[in-house]
Design a protein around this motif. Structure first.
Motif, short mmCIF file in Angstrom:
data_model
loop_
_atom_site.label_atom_id
_atom_site.label_comp_id
_atom_site.label_asym_id
_atom_site.label_seq_id
_atom_site.Cartn_x
_atom_site.Cartn_y
_atom_site.Cartn_z
N ILE A 20 0.84 -1.20 0.00
CA ILE A 20 0.00 0.00 0.00
C ILE A 20 0.87 1.25 0.00
O ILE A 20 0.57 2.24 -0.68
N ILE A 21 1.97 1.21 0.74
CA ILE A 21 2.89 2.34 0.78
C ILE A 21 3.47 2.61 -0.61
O ILE A 21 3.53 3.75 -1.06
N TYR A 22 3.88 1.56 -1.30
CA TYR A 22 4.41 1.73 -2.66
C TYR A 22 3.37 2.39 -3.57
O TYR A 22 3.69 3.30 -4.35
N ILE A 23 2.14 1.92 -3.49
CA ILE A 23 1.08 2.46 -4.36
C ILE A 23 0.83 3.93 -4.05
O ILE A 23 0.77 4.78 -4.96
N LEU A 24 0.71 4.25 -2.77
CA LEU A 24 0.42 5.64 -2.39
C LEU A 24 1.59 6.57 -2.71
O LEU A 24 1.38 7.71 -3.15
N ARG A 25 2.82 6.10 -2.51
CA ARG A 25 3.96 6.95 -2.82
C ARG A 25 4.14 7.12 -4.32
O ARG A 25 4.61 8.17 -4.79
N PHE A 26 3.77 6.11 -5.10
CA PHE A 26 3.81 6.27 -6.55
C PHE A 26 2.85 7.38 -6.98
O PHE A 26 3.22 8.27 -7.75
N PHE A 27 1.62 7.34 -6.46
CA PHE A 27 0.64 8.35 -6.85
C PHE A 27 0.97 9.72 -6.26
O PHE A 27 0.69 10.75 -6.88
N GLY A 28 1.59 9.72 -5.07
CA GLY A 28 2.05 10.99 -4.52
C GLY A 28 3.12 11.60 -5.40
O GLY A 28 3.07 12.80 -5.73
N GLY A 29 4.08 10.80 -5.82
CA GLY A 29 5.11 11.27 -6.74
C GLY A 29 4.54 11.65 -8.09
O GLY A 29 4.98 12.62 -8.71
N PHE A 30 3.54 10.89 -8.54
CA PHE A 30 2.88 11.17 -9.81
C PHE A 30 2.33 12.59 -9.83
O PHE A 30 2.50 13.34 -10.80
N ALA A 31 1.69 13.00 -8.73
CA ALA A 31 1.14 14.35 -8.64
C ALA A 31 2.24 15.40 -8.46
O ALA A 31 2.20 16.46 -9.07
N GLU A 32 3.22 15.09 -7.62
CA GLU A 32 4.33 16.03 -7.38
C GLU A 32 5.10 16.33 -8.64
O GLU A 32 5.58 17.45 -8.85
N GLY A 33 5.25 15.32 -9.49
CA GLY A 33 6.02 15.49 -10.71
C GLY A 33 5.46 16.55 -11.63
O GLY A 33 6.19 17.17 -12.41
N GLY A 34 4.16 16.79 -11.56
CA GLY A 34 3.56 17.81 -12.42
C GLY A 34 3.63 19.20 -11.85
O GLY A 34 3.52 20.19 -12.58
N GLU A 35 3.84 19.31 -10.55
CA GLU A 35 3.74 20.60 -9.87
C GLU A 35 4.87 21.56 -10.24
O GLU A 35 4.64 22.76 -10.43
N TYR A 36 6.09 21.05 -10.39
CA TYR A 36 7.25 21.91 -10.62
C TYR A 36 7.13 22.70 -11.92
O TYR A 36 7.20 23.93 -11.94
N GLY A 37 6.97 21.99 -13.03
CA GLY A 37 6.96 22.64 -14.33
C GLY A 37 5.81 23.61 -14.50
O GLY A 37 5.95 24.66 -15.13
#
Length: 409
Positions: free
Chosen positions: A106-123
């Motif tokens: 569950i941690i892997y899944i949630l951290r993947f989706f957390g990173g998924f959203a974070e990756g769009g925020e910078y640009g």
């Protein structure tokens, strides 16, 4: 430049743009750093191996790569403000749900989706800055936003020292829900750049946005690859030093400060000062000049670690190394935003930064392997060579050379 304003005053929307981007970078860094401070507790309470725990940030980085590409394309197609608020809301949700995570899958899944959203925020955040301020100010403004990210790291350290002992590691992730309120504020008050909204009415406007547009000519291919390589060096140096500096202190320098957060704080202070200075140099002179100075200085500064002989000299070395090695980070968004047109600006920023992060993120493991087989001096020489390599890459980018005298733009 798409939108100009006087240097002496900001419009209401410009103030909101700067404040929201700075806060967004801080919140993103808080979310990302929570894992670092909860890692040992997660390993202990869940009974997982160190290797399984070490995969958590790796999974986050993979999510950031995919999310960066998708949200960059969406932001260039549908608007920066809308996508910016969505990415913040999504990574807040994914982080908050970690409170209920009690197994590694569950941690892997949630951290993947957390990173998924974070990756769009910078640009998306950088694109907002580039389109709401004149070019002569973009270096300083991106540095302010990046310093906000460093403040987020310090806030996380403070929260972790209070929350984890009192409530456990799960509770620290509830802090991640705060950005959801912030996302609502952004969506309600921040306005899209006028020229971005009007571009769909222009005759030659291309609605389709594609990664291929970053590679549509031989010169553009090398520009994109070259910038990715520079980011790889940037990220590899940062993660390598931040992960292994405590070990270097203890094993090679015999200085017992590895259990204190003091070294991290002074390094972050050095990084923040470096970002401020780098942004000023970019606006006063040019990106080529400022990157040249900092890359050469970084190649020399890392050797200070090998000559430190007590806690005081080591902390001084950390400050100087942080100043030059990570001061450059704030400039990439400004440079990419000027080198790529509006219709692919967010895509270019997210793609270049997140590919660089994904590759550079392997540096702790590589540096660990080097430290097992070579002397500290040899490892530092390799780090120094990386910065010189980045310097050479920068000199080969023809469009980089054209970014001159932005202070007069």
């Amino acid at each position: 430049m798409e939108h100009v304003n006087s240097k002496s005053a900001m419009s209401h929307n410009q103030r909101l743009t700067l404040a929201s981007t700075t806060a967004g970078f801080a919140l993103e860094n808080i979310d990302y750093n929570i894992v670092s401070f909860t890692m040992s507790s997660m390993i202990a309470t869940l009974g997982i191996s160190a290797a399984a725990g070490g995969l958590i940030p790796s999974v986050t980085n993979v999510g950031m790569l995919f999310g960066g590409v998708l949200f960059g394309l969406l932001a260039d197609r549908f608007g920066r403000v809308k996508i910016f608020s969505y990415t913040i809301f999504l990574f807040a949700l994914a982080t908050g749900l970690m409170y209920f995570a009690n197994n590694i899958d569950i941690i892997y899944i949630l951290r993947f989706f957390g990173g998924f959203a974070e990756g769009g925020e910078y640009g998306v955040g950088v694109a907002l800055l580039a389109e709401n301020f004149p070019s002569r100010e973009i270096g300083r403004l991106t540095s302010y936003a990046s310093i906000g990210g460093q403040v987020g790291a310090i806030i996380t350290a403070g929260l972790a020292s209070v929350v984890i002992p009192a409530f456990g590691w799960h509770a620290l992730f509830l802090v991640g829900l705060a950005p959801a309120i912030f996302a609502f504020f952004v969506r309600r008050h921040l306005k899209e750049n006028h020229q971005f909204k009007m571009r769909s009415h222009t005759k030659n406007y291309e609605k389709k946005v594609s990664i291929k547009q970053l590679f549509n000519t031989p010169k553009m291919v090398w520009q994109t690859i070259g910038l990715i390589l520079m980011v790889v060096v940037q990220v590899a140096g940062y993660y390598g030093l931040m992960n292994w500096l405590p070990s270097i202190m203890q094993k090679h320098l015999h200085i017992s400060v590895s259990k204190s957060s003091l070294w991290m704080i002074v390094t972050i202070i050095g990084m923040s000062l470096g970002m401020w200075a780098f942004g000023y140099l970019m606006d006063r002179f040019s990106p080529r000049f400022s990157y040249g100075i900092f890359l050469i200085a970084a190649a020399a500064a890392v050797f200070l670690i090998t000559v430190a002989f007590n806690a005081g000299t080591l902390l001084f070395a950390c400050t100087v190394v942080g100043f030059f090695t990570n001061g450059m980070y704030s400039g990439y968004g400004a440079v990419v935003s000027r080198l790529y047109p509006m219709n692919v600006r967010a895509t270019a920023n997210n793609f270049i930064m997140n590919v660089g992060k994904a590759v550079g993120g392997f540096s702790p493991a590589i540096i660990g392997l080097l430290m097992d087989n070579y002397s500290l001096t040899m490892v530092i020489m390799i780090l120094s060579a990386m910065y010189l390599f980045s310097f050479v890459i920068m000199l080969t980018l023809p469009n980089f050379r054209k970014l001159k005298n932005v202070s007069k733009a």
